[in-house]
Design a protein around this motif. Structure first.
Motif, PDB file in Angstrom:
ATOM      1  N   LEU A 155       0.773  -1.177  -0.001  1.00 59.81           N
ATOM      2  CA  LEU A 155       0.144  -0.094   0.102  1.00 59.81           C
ATOM      3  C   LEU A 155       0.940   1.386   0.092  1.00 59.81           C
ATOM      4  N   TYR A 156       2.160   1.225  -0.652  1.00 62.85           N
ATOM      5  CA  TYR A 156       3.123   2.272  -0.636  1.00 62.85           C
ATOM      6  C   TYR A 156       2.362   3.637  -1.171  1.00 62.85           C
ATOM      7  N   ARG A 157       2.154   4.674  -0.453  1.00 63.13           N
ATOM      8  CA  ARG A 157       1.915   5.716  -1.058  1.00 63.13           C
ATOM      9  C   ARG A 157       0.330   5.959  -1.225  1.00 63.13           C
ATOM     10  N   SER A 158      -0.342   4.983  -0.778  1.00 63.85           N
ATOM     11  CA  SER A 158      -2.175   4.798  -0.956  1.00 63.85           C
ATOM     12  C   SER A 158      -2.513   6.027   0.019  1.00 63.85           C
ATOM     13  N   GLU A 159      -3.630   6.494  -0.619  1.00 67.56           N
ATOM     14  CA  GLU A 159      -4.113   7.645   0.215  1.00 67.56           C
ATOM     15  C   GLU A 159      -5.369   7.156   0.854  1.00 67.56           C
ATOM     16  N   PHE A 160      -5.625   7.426   2.257  1.00 70.30           N
ATOM     17  CA  PHE A 160      -6.930   6.822   2.817  1.00 70.30           C
ATOM     18  C   PHE A 160      -7.657   8.272   3.497  1.00 70.30           C
ATOM     19  N   ALA A 161      -7.318   9.353   3.302  1.00 66.10           N
ATOM     20  CA  ALA A 161      -8.148  10.578   4.055  1.00 66.10           C
ATOM     21  C   ALA A 161      -9.462  10.525   3.868  1.00 66.10           C
ATOM     22  N   LYS A 162     -10.044  10.706   4.810  1.00 68.48           N
ATOM     23  CA  LYS A 162     -11.639  10.610   5.045  1.00 68.48           C
ATOM     24  C   LYS A 162     -12.252   9.434   4.682  1.00 68.48           C
ATOM     25  N   ALA A 163     -11.529   8.269   4.696  1.00 72.88           N
ATOM     26  CA  ALA A 163     -11.925   7.037   4.514  1.00 72.88           C
ATOM     27  C   ALA A 163     -12.672   6.461   5.588  1.00 72.88           C
ATOM     28  N   ILE A 164     -13.305   5.540   5.707  1.00 69.85           N
ATOM     29  CA  ILE A 164     -13.958   4.830   6.749  1.00 69.85           C
ATOM     30  C   ILE A 164     -13.331   3.224   6.606  1.00 69.85           C
ATOM     31  N   ALA A 165     -12.337   3.002   7.488  1.00 67.59           N
ATOM     32  CA  ALA A 165     -11.917   1.724   7.356  1.00 67.59           C
ATOM     33  C   ALA A 165     -12.268   0.988   8.546  1.00 67.59           C
ATOM     34  N   ASN A 166     -13.335   1.029   9.438  1.00 67.29           N
ATOM     35  CA  ASN A 166     -13.697   0.360  10.457  1.00 67.29           C
ATOM     36  C   ASN A 166     -13.734  -1.295  10.170  1.00 67.29           C
ATOM     37  N   LYS A 167     -13.029  -2.200  11.112  1.00 69.44           N
ATOM     38  CA  LYS A 167     -12.931  -3.353  11.026  1.00 69.44           C
ATOM     39  C   LYS A 167     -12.288  -3.832   9.541  1.00 69.44           C
ATOM     40  N   ALA A 168     -11.492  -2.882   8.989  1.00 69.89           N
ATOM     41  CA  ALA A 168     -10.634  -3.344   7.904  1.00 69.89           C
ATOM     42  C   ALA A 168      -9.538  -4.120   8.342  1.00 69.89           C
ATOM     43  N   ASP A 169      -9.081  -5.160   7.701  1.00 64.68           N
ATOM     44  CA  ASP A 169      -7.824  -6.006   8.047  1.00 64.68           C
ATOM     45  C   ASP A 169      -6.698  -5.767   7.277  1.00 64.68           C
ATOM     46  N   PHE A 170      -5.657  -5.116   7.989  1.00 62.39           N
ATOM     47  CA  PHE A 170      -4.347  -4.443   7.293  1.00 62.39           C
ATOM     48  C   PHE A 170      -3.127  -5.481   7.817  1.00 62.39           C
TER      49      PHE A 170
END
Length: 189
Positions: free
Chosen positions: A137-152
């Motif tokens: 996920l190099y340089r991927s942008e997550f601003a203002k995302a909803i990542a609840n319960k996401a698995d990283f």
């Protein structure tokens, strides 16, 4: 009325710019096909599978993906955010999606397995319960995302600002914590 194709296997086809327009494909498989030159208009894929296909730079502004799986596909610099959002369900296995855009899409429950997601735009997307398994996920942008319960937990090279991304009950590995602390200029060794 779009042309309708059911349960057909397509193999080793390089599609021209408008060749798939105004068509609906259901339960079809595409293997070693090239869609790079396509500018999609009014195309629907339902329960379809793409394997070893190329979509790099394709314009998919008016495409419906309804329960579609991509296996070992190259999908660089493709803007998914303009797709039909009704029943938008996709899965990616061993794909390269570098520089693609999922801006503001509802991706709840989507799986990205063994994918390259370099500089992908997930801004404002609903990533609830998304599985990022062994993804770069190099340089991927997550601003203002909803990542609840996401698995990283098995993914790497991400930098996510917990102040601008909702991460309630998201799963991370100990090694991945530095990607959450980068904004605070904290060094983790």
């Amino acid at each position: 009325m779009p042309a309708y194709f059911l349960d057909i296997e397509y193999s080793k086809i390089t599609y021209s710019e408008e060749e798939v327009n105004f068509k609906e494909f259901e339960c079809c498989t595409f293997t070693n096909c090239n869609f790079s030159n396509c500018v999609f208009v009014a195309v629907t894929f339902i329960d379809c599978t793409f394997t070893d296909c190329v979509f790099s730079d394709a314009k998919i502004n008016y495409v419906a993906f309804r329960t579609v799986t991509f296996n070992r596909c190259t999908i660089k610099d493709v803007n998914f955010s303009m797709c039909d959002k009704l029943i938008f369900e996709i899965a990616f296995n061993n794909c390269t999606l570098d520089f693609s855009k999922f801006y503001t899409l509802k991706l709840k429950g989507t799986s990205f397995i063994n994918c390259s997601l370099i500089a992908v735009d997930f801004m404002g997307a609903d990533l609830t319960e998304v599985l990022f398994e062994n993804c770069d996920l190099y340089r991927s942008e997550f601003a203002k995302a909803i990542a609840n319960k996401a698995d990283f937990k098995t993914s790497y090279n991400y930098t996510i600002n917990p102040k601008t991304t909702k991460l309630k009950k998201a799963i991370f590995s100990i090694e991945g914590l530095k990607g959450l602390l980068y904004k605070h200029d904290i060094i983790v060794k």
